[in-house]
Design a protein around this motif. Sequence first.
Motif, PDB file in Angstrom:
ATOM      1  N   GLU A 122       1.013  -1.099   0.037  1.00 60.53           N
ATOM      2  CA  GLU A 122      -0.098  -0.031  -0.014  1.00 60.53           C
ATOM      3  C   GLU A 122       0.719   1.185   0.066  1.00 60.53           C
ATOM      4  O   GLU A 122       1.926   1.210   0.610  1.00 60.53           O
ATOM      5  N   LEU A 123       0.618   2.449  -0.748  1.00 64.82           N
ATOM      6  CA  LEU A 123       1.327   3.435  -0.939  1.00 64.82           C
ATOM      7  C   LEU A 123       0.422   4.567  -0.955  1.00 64.82           C
ATOM      8  O   LEU A 123      -0.764   4.610  -1.369  1.00 64.82           O
ATOM      9  N   PRO A 124       0.792   5.907  -0.406  1.00 66.98           N
ATOM     10  CA  PRO A 124      -0.170   7.037  -0.195  1.00 66.98           C
ATOM     11  C   PRO A 124      -0.550   7.448  -1.807  1.00 66.98           C
ATOM     12  O   PRO A 124       0.158   7.723  -2.593  1.00 66.98           O
ATOM     13  N   CYS A 125      -2.145   7.776  -1.854  1.00 65.80           N
ATOM     14  CA  CYS A 125      -2.346   8.257  -2.985  1.00 65.80           C
ATOM     15  C   CYS A 125      -3.547   9.562  -2.637  1.00 65.80           C
ATOM     16  O   CYS A 125      -3.730   9.760  -1.622  1.00 65.80           O
ATOM     17  N   VAL A 126      -3.796  10.508  -3.683  1.00 65.30           N
ATOM     18  CA  VAL A 126      -4.510  11.551  -3.518  1.00 65.30           C
ATOM     19  C   VAL A 126      -5.587  11.679  -4.496  1.00 65.30           C
ATOM     20  O   VAL A 126      -5.386  11.194  -5.729  1.00 65.30           O
ATOM     21  N   ALA A 127      -6.765  12.163  -4.361  1.00 64.43           N
ATOM     22  CA  ALA A 127      -7.815  12.221  -5.237  1.00 64.43           C
ATOM     23  C   ALA A 127      -8.452  13.463  -4.654  1.00 64.43           C
ATOM     24  O   ALA A 127      -8.702  13.833  -3.602  1.00 64.43           O
ATOM     25  N   VAL A 128      -8.998  14.344  -5.785  1.00 63.98           N
ATOM     26  CA  VAL A 128      -9.671  15.511  -5.507  1.00 63.98           C
ATOM     27  C   VAL A 128     -11.096  15.447  -5.930  1.00 63.98           C
ATOM     28  O   VAL A 128     -11.556  14.884  -6.995  1.00 63.98           O
ATOM     29  N   GLY A 129     -12.102  16.221  -5.243  1.00 65.47           N
ATOM     30  CA  GLY A 129     -13.273  16.146  -5.446  1.00 65.47           C
ATOM     31  C   GLY A 129     -13.823  17.392  -6.063  1.00 65.47           C
ATOM     32  O   GLY A 129     -13.548  18.406  -6.017  1.00 65.47           O
ATOM     33  N   SER A 130     -15.262  17.048  -6.427  1.00 63.37           N
ATOM     34  CA  SER A 130     -16.104  18.141  -7.005  1.00 63.37           C
ATOM     35  C   SER A 130     -16.572  18.891  -5.928  1.00 63.37           C
ATOM     36  O   SER A 130     -16.458  18.541  -4.554  1.00 63.37           O
ATOM     37  N   ALA A 131     -17.353  19.962  -6.076  1.00 67.96           N
ATOM     38  CA  ALA A 131     -17.894  20.809  -4.777  1.00 67.96           C
ATOM     39  C   ALA A 131     -18.735  20.136  -3.965  1.00 67.96           C
ATOM     40  O   ALA A 131     -18.814  20.517  -2.737  1.00 67.96           O
ATOM     41  N   ASP A 132     -19.659  19.375  -4.394  1.00 69.17           N
ATOM     42  CA  ASP A 132     -20.438  18.540  -3.631  1.00 69.17           C
ATOM     43  C   ASP A 132     -19.946  17.223  -2.994  1.00 69.17           C
ATOM     44  O   ASP A 132     -20.800  16.429  -2.642  1.00 69.17           O
ATOM     45  N   LEU A 133     -18.791  16.740  -3.522  1.00 74.48           N
ATOM     46  CA  LEU A 133     -17.979  15.718  -3.103  1.00 74.48           C
ATOM     47  C   LEU A 133     -18.475  14.301  -3.621  1.00 74.48           C
ATOM     48  O   LEU A 133     -18.307  13.458  -3.047  1.00 74.48           O
ATOM     49  N   MET A 134     -19.356  14.303  -4.870  1.00 77.55           N
ATOM     50  CA  MET A 134     -19.855  13.390  -5.396  1.00 77.55           C
ATOM     51  C   MET A 134     -18.991  12.793  -6.559  1.00 77.55           C
ATOM     52  O   MET A 134     -19.196  11.645  -6.939  1.00 77.55           O
ATOM     53  N   THR A 135     -18.008  13.420  -7.137  1.00 78.93           N
ATOM     54  CA  THR A 135     -17.080  12.973  -8.120  1.00 78.93           C
ATOM     55  C   THR A 135     -15.670  13.099  -7.644  1.00 78.93           C
ATOM     56  O   THR A 135     -15.400  14.273  -7.216  1.00 78.93           O
ATOM     57  N   TRP A 136     -14.739  12.305  -7.917  1.00 78.12           N
ATOM     58  CA  TRP A 136     -13.453  12.128  -7.382  1.00 78.12           C
ATOM     59  C   TRP A 136     -12.528  11.898  -8.730  1.00 78.12           C
ATOM     60  O   TRP A 136     -12.600  11.103  -9.508  1.00 78.12           O
ATOM     61  N   THR A 137     -11.289  12.908  -8.785  1.00 80.34           N
ATOM     62  CA  THR A 137     -10.126  12.506  -9.681  1.00 80.34           C
ATOM     63  C   THR A 137      -9.031  12.166  -9.114  1.00 80.34           C
ATOM     64  O   THR A 137      -8.725  12.918  -8.284  1.00 80.34           O
ATOM     65  N   LYS A 138      -8.327  11.153  -9.493  1.00 78.57           N
ATOM     66  CA  LYS A 138      -7.165  10.764  -9.004  1.00 78.57           C
ATOM     67  C   LYS A 138      -5.903  11.597  -9.468  1.00 78.57           C
ATOM     68  O   LYS A 138      -5.992  11.707 -10.834  1.00 78.57           O
ATOM     69  N   VAL A 139      -4.917  12.045  -8.730  1.00 80.94           N
ATOM     70  CA  VAL A 139      -3.990  12.807  -9.313  1.00 80.94           C
ATOM     71  C   VAL A 139      -2.868  12.307 -10.172  1.00 80.94           C
ATOM     72  O   VAL A 139      -2.830  11.027  -9.778  1.00 80.94           O
ATOM     73  N   SER A 140      -2.243  12.761 -11.062  1.00 79.09           N
ATOM     74  CA  SER A 140      -1.448  12.058 -11.910  1.00 79.09           C
ATOM     75  C   SER A 140      -0.064  11.749 -11.215  1.00 79.09           C
ATOM     76  O   SER A 140       0.668  10.713 -11.515  1.00 79.09           O
ATOM     77  N   GLU A 141       0.211  12.406  -9.933  1.00 80.85           N
ATOM     78  CA  GLU A 141       1.410  12.108  -9.167  1.00 80.85           C
ATOM     79  C   GLU A 141       1.315  10.929  -8.311  1.00 80.85           C
ATOM     80  O   GLU A 141       2.241  10.578  -7.847  1.00 80.85           O
ATOM     81  N   ASN A 142       0.124  10.021  -8.323  1.00 77.23           N
ATOM     82  CA  ASN A 142       0.169   9.093  -7.653  1.00 77.23           C
ATOM     83  C   ASN A 142       1.024   7.785  -7.887  1.00 77.23           C
ATOM     84  O   ASN A 142       1.361   7.545  -9.069  1.00 77.23           O
ATOM     85  N   PRO A 143       1.791   7.188  -6.808  1.00 77.00           N
ATOM     86  CA  PRO A 143       1.464   7.282  -5.481  1.00 77.00           C
ATOM     87  C   PRO A 143       2.388   8.520  -5.129  1.00 77.00           C
ATOM     88  O   PRO A 143       3.384   8.899  -5.531  1.00 77.00           O
ATOM     89  N   VAL A 144       1.795   9.374  -4.082  1.00 81.52           N
ATOM     90  CA  VAL A 144       2.590  10.719  -3.820  1.00 81.52           C
ATOM     91  C   VAL A 144       3.710  10.380  -3.040  1.00 81.52           C
ATOM     92  O   VAL A 144       4.500  11.278  -2.753  1.00 81.52           O
ATOM     93  N   ILE A 145       3.776   9.280  -2.339  1.00 84.67           N
ATOM     94  CA  ILE A 145       4.879   8.668  -1.637  1.00 84.67           C
ATOM     95  C   ILE A 145       5.447   7.379  -2.068  1.00 84.67           C
ATOM     96  O   ILE A 145       4.515   6.413  -2.441  1.00 84.67           O
ATOM     97  N   ALA A 146       6.596   7.431  -2.911  1.00 85.52           N
ATOM     98  CA  ALA A 146       6.760   6.174  -3.718  1.00 85.52           C
ATOM     99  C   ALA A 146       7.283   4.894  -3.044  1.00 85.52           C
ATOM    100  O   ALA A 146       6.954   3.890  -3.533  1.00 85.52           O
ATOM    101  N   ALA A 147       7.530   5.089  -1.739  1.00 86.49           N
ATOM    102  CA  ALA A 147       7.997   3.794  -1.023  1.00 86.49           C
ATOM    103  C   ALA A 147       7.919   4.236   0.421  1.00 86.49           C
ATOM    104  O   ALA A 147       7.994   5.366   0.852  1.00 86.49           O
ATOM    105  N   PRO A 148       7.870   3.111   1.233  1.00 89.11           N
ATOM    106  CA  PRO A 148       7.970   3.346   2.835  1.00 89.11           C
ATOM    107  C   PRO A 148       9.564   3.991   2.980  1.00 89.11           C
ATOM    108  O   PRO A 148      10.363   3.856   2.119  1.00 89.11           O
TER     109      PRO A 148
END
Length: 517
Positions: A122-148
Amino acid sequence: MTELTHPLATVPRDELVARAEADPLRPRFHFVSPAGWLNDPNGVSQWNGVYHLFYQYNPEGAFHHRIQWGHATSTDLITWTDQPIALEPSAGPDADGCWSGVLVNDGGTPTLVYSGRLDERELPCVAVGSADLMTWTKVSENPVIAAPPAGVDITAYRDHCVWREGTVWRQLVGSGIRGRGGTAFLYESADLRTWTYIGPLFIGDASQGDPADTDWTGTMWECVDLFRAGEGALGAASLGSVQPDEDPDVLVFSAWDDGDTRHPLYWTGRYSGDAFEPAALHRLDYGGRFFYAPQSFEDESGRRIMFGWMQEGRSDAAMVEAGWSGVMSLPRVTTLADDGTLDFAPVPEVEKLRRNHVSVPGKRLVGGGTPVETGVSGNQLDLELDVQLTPGSVLQLGVLGSGDGAEETVIELCCSREGENGTVRLDRTRSSLDPGVDVEDKSGPVPMPDGRVRLRVLVDRSAVEIFANGKPLTARVYPTLGGERVTLTVEEGTVTLASFDAWTMADSWGGPRPLFP
């Protein structure tokens, strides 16, 4: 990589929902998923007045596989509306599952930080949401931490606590250092995308105590949660700003060992700089694994509210057959007790579901072991008792009892012979005639000044939540006879029943629910 379809996924989705809804053990005023598997609460929050509950979810069936983020919303923390899946696995670092994480406000942009699973790590990932929190887009930088962290032999690495501290973001990732104990690794970032490793916030010692102990700290810490305790504290927002007379900081974690979920614990102490200095270790819930992977947030009124996962205590086969698994605890308010520990109580909004009030007359009860009928019955109940026990007294509250006495779940209060302190115990030895369910004894200490106890018991078919002077004990029971009897028994000593109020509880949901996707 995880197969997209699990061998147990043989039940059509409409039948899965029908099975779940038909199960008489399925809670009716606790949150449960529409069907399938539910585990950790995730991203619990209030956003523009709306409460959001995300959770680990497998809509395929009642088993852990290809985990997604379920999503539900509420305006009152009690009545929930199912929403479409928030996150699901996709090609990349979360192809095998979107595991636990949190929601933060990044300058007005809702942002999820979660553990993506791929090839058994498992590695840290990020997603950003719409204003109503109903749709989410994963960022291209995932995983944002490459390794422990390099050069560290870890037992596992997942789950997140993220907060804003001054001009930077800080993050904890739950982990464990092999041969030493559980830990939380600390990171820092300016943008939630690029993270700098700081070091272990604090390292536990797995060599201390017996792994069977209810306060053993484990070889890995799951679902770490760091916040400032005390009324009016601004939670994570106040972290890092320390005055000598301030309330303690609290580091919550769930002790884990080699794939085995144990129990939630918390340290009180002080977070300052890049480290946490512990003062005392405490049990978070006396039910152990039945209140697991808790996550908290501060709502817009300043309350710290916590949810936990009420795991099942029946066999995997029974869960699959029932079509559902896992219950979310009622949201509970976290406060700081006079002795520096945490107290808990269900949010007051729970009282909206109360119906058919019964008040049992106050009385003096003398030991003898004969059950006293209360005139209260039901399998969806909210019970409030104010009792005073003489030193050495033992009071038992029986719930879900069958008429023939073959089944009964017993909540026991025992006052020490010195007075002032005692224990709360849940006796499940006769809770079910099913030989395959968990009936392990659960208990813990309770302050009892002058022998006085305010006891709150919420029964929701197979879910039981107990609060004795603010100390919680959460568990699951599986009665087979449909018993609804409620009794009081004094085994020893004398007990004064100052008040006993009871309500049946209305369903917080009803009718068919959509099974997303």
